[in-house]
Write a protein that holds these residues in place. Structure first.
Motif, PDB file in Angstrom:
ATOM      1  N   ALA A 115       0.826  -1.208   0.000  1.00 41.55           N
ATOM      2  CA  ALA A 115       0.000   0.000   0.000  1.00 41.55           C
ATOM      3  C   ALA A 115       0.859   1.257   0.000  1.00 41.55           C
ATOM      4  O   ALA A 115       0.468   2.284  -0.571  1.00 41.55           O
ATOM      5  N   LEU A 116       2.029   1.189   0.626  1.00 39.50           N
ATOM      6  CA  LEU A 116       2.907   2.360   0.657  1.00 39.50           C
ATOM      7  C   LEU A 116       3.306   2.796  -0.753  1.00 39.50           C
ATOM      8  O   LEU A 116       3.498   3.991  -1.006  1.00 39.50           O
ATOM      9  N   ARG A 117       3.424   1.832  -1.644  1.00 37.39           N
ATOM     10  CA  ARG A 117       3.848   2.166  -3.016  1.00 37.39           C
ATOM     11  C   ARG A 117       2.799   3.015  -3.743  1.00 37.39           C
ATOM     12  O   ARG A 117       3.101   3.631  -4.761  1.00 37.39           O
ATOM     13  N   LEU A 118       1.589   3.041  -3.214  1.00 37.98           N
ATOM     14  CA  LEU A 118       0.518   3.802  -3.853  1.00 37.98           C
ATOM     15  C   LEU A 118       0.432   5.234  -3.323  1.00 37.98           C
ATOM     16  O   LEU A 118      -0.360   6.032  -3.837  1.00 37.98           O
ATOM     17  N   LEU A 119       1.206   5.561  -2.304  1.00 36.22           N
ATOM     18  CA  LEU A 119       1.149   6.903  -1.728  1.00 36.22           C
ATOM     19  C   LEU A 119       1.822   7.924  -2.637  1.00 36.22           C
ATOM     20  O   LEU A 119       2.836   7.626  -3.283  1.00 36.22           O
ATOM     21  N   PRO A 120       1.303   9.146  -2.676  1.00 34.81           N
ATOM     22  CA  PRO A 120       1.991  10.218  -3.397  1.00 34.81           C
ATOM     23  C   PRO A 120       3.376  10.451  -2.791  1.00 34.81           C
ATOM     24  O   PRO A 120       3.562  10.290  -1.576  1.00 34.81           O
ATOM     25  N   PRO A 121       4.362  10.811  -3.587  1.00 38.21           N
ATOM     26  CA  PRO A 121       5.732  10.978  -3.086  1.00 38.21           C
ATOM     27  C   PRO A 121       5.836  11.926  -1.902  1.00 38.21           C
ATOM     28  O   PRO A 121       6.608  11.675  -0.970  1.00 38.21           O
ATOM     29  N   ASP A 122       5.070  13.018  -1.893  1.00 35.21           N
ATOM     30  CA  ASP A 122       5.179  13.981  -0.795  1.00 35.21           C
ATOM     31  C   ASP A 122       4.636  13.417   0.510  1.00 35.21           C
ATOM     32  O   ASP A 122       5.064  13.812   1.598  1.00 35.21           O
ATOM     33  N   VAL A 123       3.677  12.485   0.429  1.00 35.57           N
ATOM     34  CA  VAL A 123       3.159  11.818   1.631  1.00 35.57           C
ATOM     35  C   VAL A 123       4.123  10.727   2.078  1.00 35.57           C
ATOM     36  O   VAL A 123       4.403  10.568   3.275  1.00 35.57           O
ATOM     37  N   LEU A 124       4.643   9.970   1.111  1.00 33.18           N
ATOM     38  CA  LEU A 124       5.532   8.859   1.429  1.00 33.18           C
ATOM     39  C   LEU A 124       6.787   9.324   2.159  1.00 33.18           C
ATOM     40  O   LEU A 124       7.256   8.661   3.092  1.00 33.18           O
ATOM     41  N   LYS A 125       7.313  10.473   1.793  1.00 37.73           N
ATOM     42  CA  LYS A 125       8.573  10.923   2.396  1.00 37.73           C
ATOM     43  C   LYS A 125       8.411  11.329   3.855  1.00 37.73           C
ATOM     44  O   LYS A 125       9.403  11.460   4.576  1.00 37.73           O
ATOM     45  N   LYS A 126       7.166  11.510   4.301  1.00 35.15           N
ATOM     46  CA  LYS A 126       6.908  11.828   5.705  1.00 35.15           C
ATOM     47  C   LYS A 126       6.445  10.603   6.493  1.00 35.15           C
ATOM     48  O   LYS A 126       6.186  10.697   7.685  1.00 35.15           O
TER      49      LYS A 126
END
Length: 264
Positions: free
Chosen positions: A197-208
């Motif tokens: 599921a993490l792979r589906l997060l937008p990059p700006d959300v994933l980096k936090k």
């Protein structure tokens, strides 16, 4: 167990660091030091009958039916006229069966269930299983999984004030968003679904986003590899955590994730 044992799903040998035999009267049928594990055929319950005669209970609780121990318990309890409540994890979802094997299982379970006075039902699938086999609903009692809320509250009081300092030890900033998985790293708990599921997060959300894994098991290597690939230093795998220490992992988290494939 009350002494160290190897949990096959955790892949660890450990002893619980909480007092499992305090707060209630208890009696061990055996203290055999050579008993290193349990399976379908061992131990037996031959010594239960004399103990029941000495001090017969008003009612007995059984937590399973599929071993020699539990069947011997049931036979001896019913022979003495002692009512039995069963609280078990049986369902029609856990292990798919068909044909003769399924029919024989149903015949056996109907016979066993006919000797039970009440059922502690843990969830939807367990309830459906009992209804399918003709168990009267009037014998059902809601008995979902539970936790020692007093112990959980004590751990919250202990660790919550140190949330930021606990995070800093693991390199997690105060404004980082932390997901926690706590449990066995096995297929039915599906910890890899969280990482997918993490792979589906937008990059700006994933980096936090940070992930903490509190648990061990056969998927540990795959989970650790995927977590490091996706999050790098924002992934932390703690391994097996005993009950008295779980509060530390919970104190740093914002969200507990339960990605299990099925409920009870």
């Amino acid at each position: 167990g009350a002494r160290p044992y190897r949990d096959r799903e955790f892949g660890q040998t450990f002893a619980w660091n909480v007092p499992l035999t305090e707060g209630y009267r208890h009696h061990f049928l055996s203290r055999n030091p050579n008993l290193s594990g349990v399976d379908q055929w061992r131990p037996g319950a031959a010594r239960l009958g004399p103990a029941l005669v000495r001090k017969p209970p008003d009612v007995a609780l059984l937590t399973a039916y599929g071993s020699r121990f539990h069947l011997e318990c049931l036979l001896q309890l019913r022979a003495l006229g002692i009512p039995v409540i069963m609280r078990h994890e049986a369902s029609d979802q856990a292990t798919p069966r068909a044909g003769t094997r399924s029919t024989l299982r149903d015949v056996m379970l109907r016979l066993i269930y006919s000797q039970i006075s009440g059922f502690g039902v843990i969830g939807t699938n367990a309830r459906s299983h009992l209804i399918r086999l003709g168990v009267p609903r009037r014998t059902f009692y809601s008995s979902p999984y539970c936790v020692d809320s007093t112990r959980a509250s004590e751990q919250h009081r202990q660790w919550a004030p140190r949330r930021d300092s606990n995070r800093s030890v693991w390199g997690i900033p105060p404004d980082g968003f932390v997901l926690l998985f706590s449990g066995k790293l096995i297929p039915k708990k599906d910890p890899l679904l969280l990482l997918a599921a993490l792979r589906l997060l937008p990059p700006d959300v994933l980096k936090k986003t940070h992930v903490v894994i509190a648990g061990d098991g056969m998927l540990r290597e795959a989970v650790d590899a995927a977590g490091r690939e996706i999050l790098g230093p924002r992934f932390r795998s703690l391994g097996f955590i005993n009950q008295n220490d779980l509060g530390l992992a919970y104190s740093v988290a914002d969200l507990l994730v339960l990605p299990s494939q099925r409920e009870a």
